[in-house]
Design a protein around this motif. Sequence first.
Motif, PDB file in Angstrom:
ATOM      1  N   PRO A   2       0.815  -1.196   0.000  1.00 21.34           N
ATOM      2  CA  PRO A   2       0.000   0.000   0.000  1.00 21.34           C
ATOM      3  C   PRO A   2       0.856   1.255   0.000  1.00 21.34           C
ATOM      4  CG  PRO A   2      -0.456  -1.400   1.902  1.00 21.34           C
ATOM      5  CD  PRO A   2       0.730  -1.949   1.211  1.00 21.34           C
ATOM      6  N   ALA A 104      -2.738  -2.201  -6.762  1.00 18.39           N
ATOM      7  CA  ALA A 104      -2.948  -3.648  -6.636  1.00 18.39           C
ATOM      8  C   ALA A 104      -3.992  -4.027  -5.607  1.00 18.39           C
ATOM      9  CB  ALA A 104      -1.622  -4.335  -6.290  1.00 18.39           C
ATOM     10  N   CYS A 105      -4.157  -3.243  -4.550  1.00 17.27           N
ATOM     11  CA  CYS A 105      -5.025  -3.651  -3.447  1.00 17.27           C
ATOM     12  C   CYS A 105      -6.209  -2.712  -3.311  1.00 17.27           C
ATOM     13  CB  CYS A 105      -4.234  -3.707  -2.144  1.00 17.27           C
ATOM     14  SG  CYS A 105      -5.216  -4.264  -0.737  1.00 17.27           S
ATOM     15  N   GLY A 108      -7.320  -1.541   0.443  1.00 12.59           N
ATOM     16  CA  GLY A 108      -6.566  -0.598   1.258  1.00 12.59           C
ATOM     17  C   GLY A 108      -6.943   0.843   0.989  1.00 12.59           C
ATOM     18  N   SER A 112      -1.624   1.569  -4.053  1.00 15.72           N
ATOM     19  CA  SER A 112      -0.919   0.378  -3.600  1.00 15.72           C
ATOM     20  C   SER A 112      -0.124  -0.209  -4.745  1.00 15.72           C
ATOM     21  CB  SER A 112      -1.911  -0.671  -3.068  1.00 15.72           C
ATOM     22  OG  SER A 112      -2.808  -1.059  -4.086  1.00 15.72           O
ATOM     23  N   ARG A 114       2.849  -3.816  -5.650  1.00 17.85           N
ATOM     24  CA  ARG A 114       3.459  -5.047  -5.169  1.00 17.85           C
ATOM     25  C   ARG A 114       4.984  -5.022  -5.195  1.00 17.85           C
ATOM     26  NH1 ARG A 114       0.639  -7.357  -1.483  1.00 17.85           N
ATOM     27  NH2 ARG A 114      -1.413  -8.073  -2.144  1.00 17.85           N
ATOM     28  N   ALA A 184      -4.559  -6.284   5.402  1.00 19.36           N
ATOM     29  CA  ALA A 184      -5.230  -6.853   4.232  1.00 19.36           C
ATOM     30  C   ALA A 184      -4.444  -6.653   2.947  1.00 19.36           C
ATOM     31  CB  ALA A 184      -6.624  -6.233   4.090  1.00 19.36           C
ATOM     32  N   CYS A 185      -3.672  -5.595   2.862  1.00 23.18           N
ATOM     33  CA  CYS A 185      -2.938  -5.290   1.635  1.00 23.18           C
ATOM     34  C   CYS A 185      -1.464  -5.668   1.710  1.00 23.18           C
ATOM     35  CB  CYS A 185      -3.058  -3.807   1.316  1.00 23.18           C
ATOM     36  SG  CYS A 185      -4.695  -3.320   0.743  1.00 23.18           S
ATOM     37  N   GLU A 186      -1.013  -6.213   2.801  1.00 24.04           N
ATOM     38  CA  GLU A 186       0.400  -6.546   2.972  1.00 24.04           C
ATOM     39  C   GLU A 186       0.652  -8.023   2.717  1.00 24.04           C
ATOM     40  OE1 GLU A 186       1.770  -3.354   6.360  1.00 24.04           O
ATOM     41  OE2 GLU A 186       0.905  -5.245   6.985  1.00 24.04           O
ATOM     42  N   ASP A 211       6.999  -7.737  -2.653  1.00 24.02           N
ATOM     43  CA  ASP A 211       6.234  -8.688  -1.864  1.00 24.02           C
ATOM     44  C   ASP A 211       6.475 -10.097  -2.399  1.00 24.02           C
ATOM     45  OD1 ASP A 211       5.091  -6.677  -0.366  1.00 24.02           O
ATOM     46  OD2 ASP A 211       3.259  -6.575  -1.561  1.00 24.02           O
ATOM     47  N   VAL A 214       2.286 -13.834  -2.658  1.00 24.18           N
ATOM     48  CA  VAL A 214       0.914 -13.423  -2.955  1.00 24.18           C
ATOM     49  C   VAL A 214       0.675 -13.613  -4.450  1.00 24.18           C
ATOM     50  CG1 VAL A 214       0.653 -11.820  -1.029  1.00 24.18           C
ATOM     51  CG2 VAL A 214       1.698 -11.028  -3.149  1.00 24.18           C
ATOM     52  N   ASP A 216      -0.442 -11.898  -6.924  1.00 19.55           N
ATOM     53  CA  ASP A 216      -0.083 -10.855  -7.888  1.00 19.55           C
ATOM     54  C   ASP A 216       1.326 -10.310  -7.661  1.00 19.55           C
ATOM     55  OD1 ASP A 216      -0.767  -9.717  -5.482  1.00 19.55           O
ATOM     56  OD2 ASP A 216      -1.951  -8.076  -6.339  1.00 19.55           O
TER      57      ASP A 216
END
Length: 235
Positions: A2, A104-105, A108, A112, A114, A184-186, A211, A214, A216
């Motif tokens: 995020p 991406a998220c 959030g 955001s 990745r 939620a976005c991490e 990241d 995950v 994506d």
Amino acid sequence: MPTRTDRPPASLLVLAAVTTALVLVTSGVVAAGWAGRLGDRALSRADRAAGGAQVVTGGEHDAAVFEVGDGWTLRPRGTSIFYTDAEGRIRAGLDGAAVFRDGACAAGQGASNRAFAGFGRPSRLPARRTSRVLARQWRDALAHDDRTATTHEAGALRTREVQLDDGSGAVRTDVGLRIAEPSACEAARVRASVVSLETGGWTSSVVLVRDLGVPDALDDADAERLLASLRPTGR
């Protein structure tokens, strides 16, 4: 990852995009031996290369470029991605960085992504020393979690000599972090990689933070291609 554009980061993977003027006022945590300032000029510029890749250039002392592929966009010139410590001081930052999967998220607040990549500050230090200093700086910055007031688990620095795609020799340092209670976005795991290249009087470094684990996330092979694409321009 995020990002927020309205205030400094609120958690491990919350990034702030602000004017470089703010960075110049609040920066001051880089070790001796580093050249220039984040605000001297935008440290990234993109041109289209063969096959649609974007060629990202550094500042006047970098004399190097690297390439990003599909899914990457560039932050505007004069904006910075950075992390702060518990007192709000900037610990690590990149100006004009490329970001992967922007937006991406949806769960959030704010923007955001990745992954992000860009040039760290050029250095007068040798490549091995530069790579480890930058990697340690990013490890410590990523480990601080303002949201939970904790320090995340970080692994040891792993440094080795590497050969880049154009045959140039460089030094690479990787470090991983594990997030105990990701939002939620991490992602639960994050990796920072620094590849440093001596370009004649200076050492240039590409920094990639991404990241892991995950759906994506940036593919491992694409991450390797990005890091290996670093090449000098002034030789």
